[in-house]
Scaffold this motif. Sequence first.
Motif, PDB file in Angstrom:
ATOM      1  N   SER A  36      45.094  10.186 -10.601  1.00  0.00           N
ATOM      2  CA  SER A  36      44.684  10.830  -9.354  1.00  0.00           C
ATOM      3  C   SER A  36      45.750  11.794  -8.862  1.00  0.00           C
ATOM      4  O   SER A  36      45.453  12.928  -8.478  1.00  0.00           O
ATOM      5  CB  SER A  36      44.402   9.760  -8.303  1.00  0.00           C
ATOM      6  N   SER A  76      40.399  10.996  -3.719  1.00  0.00           N
ATOM      7  CA  SER A  76      40.439  10.392  -5.058  1.00  0.00           C
ATOM      8  C   SER A  76      41.539   9.341  -5.192  1.00  0.00           C
ATOM      9  O   SER A  76      41.443   8.469  -6.050  1.00  0.00           O
ATOM     10  CB  SER A  76      40.603  11.465  -6.126  1.00  0.00           C
ATOM     11  N   GLY A  77      42.562   9.420  -4.376  1.00  0.00           N
ATOM     12  CA  GLY A  77      43.638   8.432  -4.454  1.00  0.00           C
ATOM     13  C   GLY A  77      43.328   7.137  -3.735  1.00  0.00           C
ATOM     14  O   GLY A  77      44.077   6.167  -3.848  1.00  0.00           O
TER      15      GLY A  77
END
Length: 184
Positions: free
Chosen positions: A74, A120-121
């Motif tokens: 990520s 996304s993290g």
Amino acid sequence: VAMYLMPEAAHELSWIFIVLTTISVVYGALAACVQTDLKYINAYSSVSHCGLVLFAILMMNTTAGTGAILQMLSHGLMTALFFALIGMIYGRTHTRDIRELSGLMKVIAGLANLGLPGLSGFVAEMTIFNGAFMNDDTFHRVVTIIACTSIVITAVYILRVVGKIIYGTCTDEHHLKLTDATWD
């Protein structure tokens, strides 16, 4: 490699590195908060995110290790994308200083449609913190809670940059002449 070759020493001495990575995670996020240059914000956020990878590895369990792998993927994708965006903004405005980039939303409206992987993290960080909290002792749980504060600090600097650059009032007349982002 050393953790697999000497697992007993790793368990015995991991607390030293856990403390250092916890400091790194929080310090990197705090340092990113006070920066005004987009590259420095990205760099200090990288210190924080890479610290999370080491933090997860030092927890020595499968869940946190999975989170470390997800965080590396990520972070690699997000950092590359952010540097590309910083390069595009710099190429058009000739500045990376967020104090001079106000109001670009009115000018570069195409940025809103890029589908940035801003979240996304999340899965990686939640996996890391869940794996870290699986350790039953107080030390591991306290440092996990301290490292979790980086989530709030990250939100502060991201919202500050987005608020300043995208939603501020355009102060530079040259920025009013910018066009949407294109593939060229």
